[in-house]
Design a protein around this motif. Sequence first.
Motif, PDB file in Angstrom:
ATOM      1  N   SER A  10       4.248  59.304 -30.334  1.00  0.00           N
ATOM      2  CA  SER A  10       4.452  57.860 -30.469  1.00  0.00           C
ATOM      3  C   SER A  10       5.913  57.529 -30.752  1.00  0.00           C
ATOM      4  O   SER A  10       6.430  56.507 -30.283  1.00  0.00           O
ATOM      5  CB  SER A  10       3.555  57.297 -31.573  1.00  0.00           C
ATOM      6  OG  SER A  10       3.817  57.956 -32.805  1.00  0.00           O
ATOM      7  N   MET A  11       6.601  58.393 -31.515  1.00  0.00           N
ATOM      8  CA  MET A  11       8.013  58.149 -31.793  1.00  0.00           C
ATOM      9  C   MET A  11       8.852  58.267 -30.520  1.00  0.00           C
ATOM     10  O   MET A  11       9.743  57.447 -30.266  1.00  0.00           O
ATOM     11  CB  MET A  11       8.514  59.130 -32.851  1.00  0.00           C
ATOM     12  CG  MET A  11       7.934  58.901 -34.239  1.00  0.00           C
ATOM     13  SD  MET A  11       8.484  60.141 -35.438  1.00  0.00           S
ATOM     14  CE  MET A  11      10.245  59.839 -35.449  1.00  0.00           C
ATOM     15  N   LEU A  12       8.557  59.276 -29.706  1.00  0.00           N
ATOM     16  CA  LEU A  12       9.280  59.402 -28.438  1.00  0.00           C
ATOM     17  C   LEU A  12       8.922  58.265 -27.491  1.00  0.00           C
ATOM     18  O   LEU A  12       9.774  57.782 -26.734  1.00  0.00           O
ATOM     19  CB  LEU A  12       8.956  60.749 -27.788  1.00  0.00           C
ATOM     20  CG  LEU A  12       9.512  61.983 -28.500  1.00  0.00           C
ATOM     21  CD1 LEU A  12       9.013  63.262 -27.825  1.00  0.00           C
ATOM     22  CD2 LEU A  12      11.041  61.962 -28.484  1.00  0.00           C
ATOM     23  N   ASP A  13       7.660  57.821 -27.538  1.00  0.00           N
ATOM     24  CA  ASP A  13       7.248  56.700 -26.688  1.00  0.00           C
ATOM     25  C   ASP A  13       7.968  55.423 -27.079  1.00  0.00           C
ATOM     26  O   ASP A  13       8.283  54.578 -26.233  1.00  0.00           O
ATOM     27  CB  ASP A  13       5.735  56.521 -26.797  1.00  0.00           C
ATOM     28  CG  ASP A  13       5.202  55.495 -25.804  1.00  0.00           C
ATOM     29  OD1 ASP A  13       5.794  55.366 -24.711  1.00  0.00           O
ATOM     30  OD2 ASP A  13       4.198  54.823 -26.122  1.00  0.00           O
ATOM     31  N   ALA A  14       8.261  55.259 -28.374  1.00  0.00           N
ATOM     32  CA  ALA A  14       8.930  54.048 -28.847  1.00  0.00           C
ATOM     33  C   ALA A  14      10.342  53.915 -28.302  1.00  0.00           C
ATOM     34  O   ALA A  14      10.867  52.800 -28.177  1.00  0.00           O
ATOM     35  CB  ALA A  14       8.951  54.030 -30.371  1.00  0.00           C
ATOM     36  N   ILE A  15      10.963  55.060 -27.967  1.00  0.00           N
ATOM     37  CA  ILE A  15      12.323  55.010 -27.411  1.00  0.00           C
ATOM     38  C   ILE A  15      12.342  55.372 -25.926  1.00  0.00           C
ATOM     39  O   ILE A  15      13.389  55.654 -25.365  1.00  0.00           O
ATOM     40  CB  ILE A  15      13.265  55.957 -28.182  1.00  0.00           C
ATOM     41  CG1 ILE A  15      12.747  57.403 -28.155  1.00  0.00           C
ATOM     42  CG2 ILE A  15      13.427  55.497 -29.623  1.00  0.00           C
ATOM     43  CD1 ILE A  15      13.669  58.398 -28.838  1.00  0.00           C
ATOM     44  N   GLY A  16      11.142  55.363 -25.328  1.00  0.00           N
ATOM     45  CA  GLY A  16      11.058  55.580 -23.891  1.00  0.00           C
ATOM     46  C   GLY A  16      11.210  57.009 -23.443  1.00  0.00           C
ATOM     47  O   GLY A  16      11.558  57.256 -22.280  1.00  0.00           O
ATOM     48  N   LEU A  17      10.939  57.974 -24.325  1.00  0.00           N
ATOM     49  CA  LEU A  17      11.113  59.381 -23.977  1.00  0.00           C
ATOM     50  C   LEU A  17       9.818  60.173 -24.140  1.00  0.00           C
ATOM     51  O   LEU A  17       9.848  61.385 -24.335  1.00  0.00           O
ATOM     52  CB  LEU A  17      12.204  60.015 -24.850  1.00  0.00           C
ATOM     53  CG  LEU A  17      13.612  59.436 -24.708  1.00  0.00           C
ATOM     54  CD1 LEU A  17      14.557  60.092 -25.707  1.00  0.00           C
ATOM     55  CD2 LEU A  17      14.134  59.623 -23.281  1.00  0.00           C
ATOM     56  N   LYS A  18       8.679  59.508 -24.020  1.00  0.00           N
ATOM     57  CA  LYS A  18       7.413  60.202 -24.218  1.00  0.00           C
ATOM     58  C   LYS A  18       7.204  61.304 -23.187  1.00  0.00           C
ATOM     59  O   LYS A  18       6.513  62.294 -23.446  1.00  0.00           O
ATOM     60  CB  LYS A  18       6.261  59.211 -24.160  1.00  0.00           C
ATOM     61  CG  LYS A  18       4.923  59.832 -24.537  1.00  0.00           C
ATOM     62  CD  LYS A  18       3.798  58.813 -24.565  1.00  0.00           C
ATOM     63  CE  LYS A  18       2.491  59.482 -24.985  1.00  0.00           C
ATOM     64  NZ  LYS A  18       1.375  58.512 -25.041  1.00  0.00           N
TER      65      LYS A  18
END
Length: 298
Positions: A132-140
């Motif tokens: 979810s943290m990577l998804d929040a910055i577009g790097l999921k």
Amino acid sequence: MRFRPHILVFLAPAVLVYSALMVVPLFATLGLSLEDRTGGFAGLANFRTLFGDPRWAASFWNALGNNLWFFVVHMLVQNPIGIALAALLSQPGLRGAAVYRTAIFIPTILSFVIVGFVWKLILSPIWGVAPSMLDAIGLKSLFQPWLGREGTALTTLALVSVWQFVGIPMMLIYAALLSIPDEVLEAAEVDGLTPWAMFWKIRLPLIWPAIGIISVLTFVGNFNAFDLIYVSQGALAGPNFATDILGTFLFRTFFGFQLQQGDPTMGATIAAVMFGIILAGVCVYLFAIQTRLRRYQF
């Protein structure tokens, strides 16, 4: 020189406790490695089995190779980062330096169980916060089940260990940097050295002995590693023994695991080999490296 008996009185408790908990078990383990399962003297037969029997040799060399990689990651990542943090935090006039030092050092006092369990939760592809943290910055798309892949599990755990213990080299180097006299640094400033040049030409050569001590402590600590791997990946050190190190290999061999019956003599043999590796590494440092380090007296 007059003999002072009170020195023996003060040293006796520490010597007795250390002997009972360290020296006696060490020699008992070395002796056990020379016995067979019936208690008879086997000489070096257990060592020949460990190195020559394909069933044992494959597991041993896999664990040793993983241990070496675990150590290399710490040497190439943990110690340089610790030196860099110490250099930054030792700059005069840095606001909040004490807070930063405390925040970086706190993980070193945490339990291995807490660290292993928390990072396993963080990196979980199902309920972890990392996706979810990577998804929040577009790097999921970069997220992978790092602890579940053979090629990344050991490196991931090594980096988790780096995060936990980077405060130790930081504090040791920080203390070494503070011991450099101000007169030396002021003379370098008068000569027109920039802060970067001052670090490379003045500070770094003066803290080489401290860096050597950190290196040998890292070597000893990593070849004694066990807790983080066991907590995170279990005694089987999965996936497919990709995170198996000498400590977990010793545990499974000595005490047994699941349907595997324990073998104290072979477990003691592995422990003896670990002791030999650590002793050889420390001796190389003491006699081949430390003697060449120039120490400056101020």
